[in-house]
Design an enzyme around this catalytic site. Structure first.
Site, PDB file in Angstrom:
ATOM      1  N   CYS A  82       0.844  -1.202   0.000  1.00 15.10           N
ATOM      2  CA  CYS A  82       0.000   0.000   0.000  1.00 15.10           C
ATOM      3  C   CYS A  82       0.882   1.255   0.000  1.00 15.10           C
ATOM      4  O   CYS A  82       0.654   2.186  -0.772  1.00 15.10           O
ATOM      5  CB  CYS A  82      -0.933  -0.016   1.216  1.00 15.10           C
ATOM      6  SG  CYS A  82      -2.102   1.362   1.235  1.00 15.10           S
ATOM      7  N   CYS A  83       1.922   1.250   0.846  1.00 11.55           N
ATOM      8  CA  CYS A  83       2.846   2.398   0.877  1.00 11.55           C
ATOM      9  C   CYS A  83       3.562   2.559  -0.462  1.00 11.55           C
ATOM     10  O   CYS A  83       3.813   3.672  -0.907  1.00 11.55           O
ATOM     11  CB  CYS A  83       3.878   2.234   1.991  1.00 11.55           C
ATOM     12  SG  CYS A  83       3.254   2.564   3.656  1.00 11.55           S
TER      13      CYS A  83
ATOM     14  N   CYS B 183      -3.388   4.740   9.581  1.00 13.83           N
ATOM     15  CA  CYS B 183      -2.106   4.172  10.031  1.00 13.83           C
ATOM     16  C   CYS B 183      -1.412   5.038  11.077  1.00 13.83           C
ATOM     17  O   CYS B 183      -0.220   4.850  11.342  1.00 13.83           O
ATOM     18  CB  CYS B 183      -1.187   3.967   8.833  1.00 13.83           C
ATOM     19  SG  CYS B 183      -1.864   2.837   7.612  1.00 13.83           S
TER      20      CYS B 183
ATOM     21  N   CYS C  30       8.258   3.599   5.650  1.00 15.55           N
ATOM     22  CA  CYS C  30       7.337   3.387   4.543  1.00 15.55           C
ATOM     23  C   CYS C  30       8.038   3.109   3.226  1.00 15.55           C
ATOM     24  O   CYS C  30       7.399   2.904   2.211  1.00 15.55           O
ATOM     25  CB  CYS C  30       6.416   4.596   4.393  1.00 15.55           C
ATOM     26  SG  CYS C  30       7.310   6.130   4.222  1.00 15.55           S
TER      27      CYS C  30
ATOM     28  N   CYS D 104      -0.768   8.657   7.152  1.00 17.40           N
ATOM     29  CA  CYS D 104      -2.142   8.444   6.704  1.00 17.40           C
ATOM     30  C   CYS D 104      -3.052   8.205   7.912  1.00 17.40           C
ATOM     31  O   CYS D 104      -2.634   7.637   8.924  1.00 17.40           O
ATOM     32  CB  CYS D 104      -2.198   7.242   5.772  1.00 17.40           C
ATOM     33  SG  CYS D 104      -1.362   7.494   4.195  1.00 17.40           S
TER      34      CYS D 104
HETATM   35  S1  SF4 Z   1       0.571   4.778   5.592  1.00 20.76           S
HETATM   36 FE1  SF4 Z   1      -1.106   3.250   5.535  1.00 20.76          FE
HETATM   37  S2  SF4 Z   1      -2.722   4.057   4.164  1.00 20.76           S
HETATM   38 FE2  SF4 Z   1      -0.823   5.292   3.884  1.00 20.76          FE
HETATM   39  S3  SF4 Z   1       0.147   4.372   2.145  1.00 20.76           S
HETATM   40 FE3  SF4 Z   1       1.067   3.365   3.926  1.00 20.76          FE
HETATM   41  S4  SF4 Z   1      -0.212   1.566   4.410  1.00 20.76           S
HETATM   42 FE4  SF4 Z   1      -1.327   2.854   2.899  1.00 20.76          FE
END
Ligand code: SF4
Length: 243
Positions: free
Chosen positions: A114-115, A200, A225, A197
């Site tokens: 996701c990151c 998170c 990340c 985010c």
């Molecule tokens: S911080 Fe969380 S929502 Fe944002 S990109 Fe990374 S995993 Fe995805």
């Protein structure tokens, strides 16, 4: 605690930004709109370096409303609009369809994917054509940043990365913000020293590592990340006992 040499720290940071503008243009500040990045934003815009140091943020699509509100505060205060880099819609849709909207809670791999989609790929786009980039990272922020340097070689992006606040304490950051009326994210007043985010990030308890509220369900070792790579690796971990 505010550093005894606070004025020297400020002067040194201004000098670093001036050097980046003079010797590494075009450069860019990757702003998360957190307090540290607001210090650097204030310094860049007051010194009128924005033609040589662009300021951008990664609009992941999962940011807090309070974070997005900082964009308006910057516009009101400095008459400057940050560039926004968003994830590719197709990649986001494919991830959500296959794994679910909040699959990052299910495994470190899915969190990192996701990151990668929402942060790393847009960062790579934002840095294209730049000769250097700047972050607001500080050594004291967490165990994962204990060996941070003012100037590092970022092989992943094939450029120099500057961390002008590397020696600043958290109190130094807030002393600068309050002394200079710098706008900041309202979440900082609600127990969020580090803001990412919305799903998170959570508030921390007194005494916790300032990044303890980021991906709180994971081990400290995995808590970056993927944006900050040194010599082809994530910034090394000195101690895994905090965070
Ligand atoms: S911080 Fe969380 S929502 Fe944002 S990109 Fe990374 S995993 Fe995805």
């Amino acid at each position: 605690m505010i550093s005894e040499n606070f004025e020297l720290l400020v002067a040194g940071t201004r000098a670093t930004l001036q050097r980046v503008a003079n010797e590494f243009s075009p450069a860019a500040l990757a702003s998360s709109l957190a307090a540290e990045d607001m210090v650097l934003t204030d310094m860049i815009l007051r010194a009128k370096l924005q033609d040589r140091i662009a300021i951008f943020t990664l609009e992941t699509g999962r940011l807090h409303a309070e974070t997005l509100a900082v964009l308006d505060r910057i516009k009101e205060t400095y008459a400057y609009e940050l560039a926004l880099y968003r994830p590719e819609e197709q990649a986001v849709n494919a991830y959500v369809n296959q794994h679910g909207l909040n699959a990052f809670y299910d495994s470190v791999d899915l969190r990192k994917e996701c990151c990668r989609i929402r942060k790393v790929e847009p960062l790579n786009r934002a840095l294209q054509g730049k000769r250097a980039w700047i972050t607001g990272q500080r050594r004291a922020q967490s165990s994962t940043r204990a060996e941070l340097l003012l100037q590092e070689r970022d092989d992943a992006h094939d450029m120099i990365k500057f961390n002008p606040l590397v020696d600043w304490s958290e109190d130094d950051v807030w002393h600068y913000i309050r002394s200079n009326n710098v706008p900041y994210n309202a979440l900082h007043d609600r127990g969020y020293p580090s803001i990412g985010c919305e799903p998170c990030t959570r508030a921390i308890q007194p005494g916790e590592d300032v990044r303890a509220g980021r991906w709180w369900w994971e081990n400290p070792e995995s808590k970056e990340c993927g944006l900050h790579v040194v010599d082809g690796k994530l910034v090394r971990i000195k101690s895994a006992t905090s965070a």
